[in-house]
Design a protein around this motif. Structure first.
Motif, mmCIF file in Angstrom:
data_model
loop_
_atom_site.group_PDB
_atom_site.id
_atom_site.type_symbol
_atom_site.label_atom_id
_atom_site.label_comp_id
_atom_site.label_asym_id
_atom_site.label_seq_id
_atom_site.Cartn_x
_atom_site.Cartn_y
_atom_site.Cartn_z
ATOM 1 N N TYR A 67 0.550 -1.307 0.029
ATOM 2 C CA TYR A 67 0.063 0.444 -0.240
ATOM 3 C C TYR A 67 0.828 0.764 -0.124
ATOM 4 C CZ TYR A 67 -3.480 -3.518 1.090
ATOM 5 O OH TYR A 67 -4.675 -4.245 0.943
ATOM 6 N N GLY A 68 0.625 1.662 -1.054
ATOM 7 C CA GLY A 68 1.944 3.079 -1.379
ATOM 8 C C GLY A 68 3.135 2.744 -1.527
ATOM 9 N N GLU A 69 3.981 3.421 -0.790
ATOM 10 C CA GLU A 69 5.521 2.652 -0.648
ATOM 11 C C GLU A 69 5.998 2.125 0.657
ATOM 12 O OE1 GLU A 69 7.658 2.887 -3.774
ATOM 13 O OE2 GLU A 69 6.195 3.391 -4.681
ATOM 14 N N THR A 70 5.232 2.343 1.349
ATOM 15 C CA THR A 70 5.947 2.093 2.563
ATOM 16 C C THR A 70 5.161 1.508 3.153
ATOM 17 O OG1 THR A 70 4.849 4.690 3.786
ATOM 18 C CG2 THR A 70 7.075 5.127 3.169
ATOM 19 N N GLU A 159 -11.221 7.558 -1.384
ATOM 20 C CA GLU A 159 -10.520 6.761 -1.601
ATOM 21 C C GLU A 159 -9.235 8.026 -0.197
ATOM 22 O OE1 GLU A 159 -8.601 5.792 -6.114
ATOM 23 O OE2 GLU A 159 -8.183 7.948 -5.783
ATOM 24 N N ALA A 160 -9.911 9.449 -0.602
ATOM 25 C CA ALA A 160 -9.302 10.190 0.755
ATOM 26 C C ALA A 160 -9.665 9.836 1.955
ATOM 27 C CB ALA A 160 -10.109 11.733 0.041
ATOM 28 N N LEU A 161 -11.040 9.070 2.074
ATOM 29 C CA LEU A 161 -11.472 8.456 3.381
ATOM 30 C C LEU A 161 -11.256 6.954 3.932
ATOM 31 C CD1 LEU A 161 -13.867 9.029 5.265
ATOM 32 C CD2 LEU A 161 -15.955 8.178 3.723
ATOM 33 N N ASP A 162 -11.477 6.640 2.678
ATOM 34 C CA ASP A 162 -10.035 4.648 3.403
ATOM 35 C C ASP A 162 -8.268 6.223 3.975
ATOM 36 O OD1 ASP A 162 -9.818 2.154 2.552
ATOM 37 O OD2 ASP A 162 -8.814 2.239 1.529
ATOM 38 N N GLU A 163 -7.973 6.638 2.973
ATOM 39 C CA GLU A 163 -6.868 7.375 3.306
ATOM 40 C C GLU A 163 -6.691 7.243 5.433
ATOM 41 O OE1 GLU A 163 -2.219 8.840 2.221
ATOM 42 O OE2 GLU A 163 -4.062 8.709 0.796
ATOM 43 N N ARG A 164 -7.927 7.833 5.256
ATOM 44 C CA ARG A 164 -7.301 8.901 7.072
ATOM 45 C C ARG A 164 -7.596 7.569 7.626
ATOM 46 N NH1 ARG A 164 -10.529 12.930 4.136
ATOM 47 N NH2 ARG A 164 -12.528 11.735 5.387
ATOM 48 N N ALA A 165 -8.902 6.786 7.509
ATOM 49 C CA ALA A 165 -9.623 5.810 7.755
ATOM 50 C C ALA A 165 -8.097 4.664 8.116
ATOM 51 C CB ALA A 165 -10.587 4.470 7.619
ATOM 52 N N GLY A 167 -5.146 4.847 7.267
ATOM 53 C CA GLY A 167 -3.309 4.988 7.148
ATOM 54 C C GLY A 167 -2.615 4.816 6.547
ATOM 55 N N MET A 168 -3.287 3.963 4.787
ATOM 56 C CA MET A 168 -2.777 4.030 4.133
ATOM 57 C C MET A 168 -3.087 4.306 2.657
ATOM 58 S SD MET A 168 -2.399 0.226 4.809
ATOM 59 C CE MET A 168 -2.526 0.058 6.202
ATOM 60 N N ASP A 169 -2.250 4.234 1.573
ATOM 61 C CA ASP A 169 -2.494 4.786 0.581
ATOM 62 C C ASP A 169 -3.189 3.040 0.227
ATOM 63 O OD1 ASP A 169 -2.841 5.264 -2.469
ATOM 64 O OD2 ASP A 169 -0.903 5.652 -2.514
ATOM 65 N N ARG A 170 -4.299 3.054 -0.396
ATOM 66 C CA ARG A 170 -5.825 1.876 -1.063
ATOM 67 C C ARG A 170 -5.862 1.954 -1.923
ATOM 68 N NH1 ARG A 170 -7.544 -1.690 3.834
ATOM 69 N NH2 ARG A 170 -9.754 -0.115 3.560
ATOM 70 N N ARG A 171 -5.391 2.956 -2.448
ATOM 71 C CA ARG A 171 -6.773 3.457 -4.211
ATOM 72 C C ARG A 171 -5.944 1.906 -5.134
ATOM 73 N NH1 ARG A 171 -3.123 8.574 -6.106
ATOM 74 N NH2 ARG A 171 -1.449 7.518 -4.706
ATOM 75 N N ARG A 172 -5.028 1.576 -4.637
ATOM 76 C CA ARG A 172 -5.798 0.324 -6.104
ATOM 77 C C ARG A 172 -6.069 -1.343 -6.150
ATOM 78 N NH1 ARG A 172 -1.475 -4.150 -6.683
ATOM 79 N NH2 ARG A 172 -1.428 -5.467 -8.194
#
Length: 192
Positions: A67-70, A159-165, A167-172
């Motif tokens: 999820y994202g790079e980290t 996507e923004a709501l999910d990332e806030r909830a 804590g990681m980039d799960r767009r894919r």
């Protein structure tokens, strides 16, 4: 001890391939996990999987999803009951952790897996209780809750709501889910 022995001189860990999915499904069925073959395919296509075979049969699996790079999550870690206590879970996790090196990783553990994850440095930070059911019909939604079908222009808000909830980039992951599922949103004061 009866069971299938795995050669102890090598790690025996290989990539989880599409050819493994039927057997992987069988491993999860033996544990009464609710996965279908389609779920295994979905998970493997989004992540990176590892396997151990013995005598031509799949005896262990482990997957992780970047999820994202980290960040990343780990799951579908299974060792067949007739191949346990041979270090297969440890070898699968070693391969997975090497592949995901440098990322903050989380996983949901069964009670049986907890000792291995603790030895590997994972720390518990909460509990999850899973409930399963086969619904005869969809549950009624309270008419006072403003639920509507998601639209294409809702995607960035989701996507923004999910990332806030999360804590990681799960767009894919979200894109893949939205590609196969009916998505609904709750909208309040014009915002998802």
């Amino acid at each position: 001890m009866s069971g299938t022995m795995v050669e102890s001189g090598s790690s025996g860990v290989i990539a989880l391939t599409a050819d493994h999915l039927e057997q992987a499904h069988g491993l999860s069925q033996a544990l009464v996990w609710p996965y279908r073959v389609e779920d295994w395919k979905f998970a493997r296509d989004l992540g990176r999987g590892f396997a151990v075979e013995a005598e031509g049969k799949l005896v262990g699996t482990a997957l992780w999803w970047p999820y994202g790079e980290t960040f990343g999550t780990i799951g579908m870690i299974i060792v067949s009951s007739n191949a346990q206590r041979q270090g297969i879970g440890g070898r699968l996790m070693a391969a997975l952790l090497a592949d995901a090196a440098g990322r903050r990783l989380t996983l949901i553990s069964t009670k049986e897996g907890a000792p291995l994850y603790t030895r590997l440095g994972f720390k518990p930070f909460g509990f999850i209780t899973q409930h399963q059911s086969v619904l005869a019909k969809a549950p009624a939604i309270d008419a006072a809750v403003p639920v509507r079908a998601a639209q294409a222009d809702d995607r960035s808000a989701i996507e923004a709501l999910d990332e806030r909830a999360a804590g990681m980039d799960r767009r894919r992951l979200l894109a893949a889910l939205m590609g196969i599922a009916d998505t609904v949103v709750v909208e309040r004061e014009g915002e998802v």
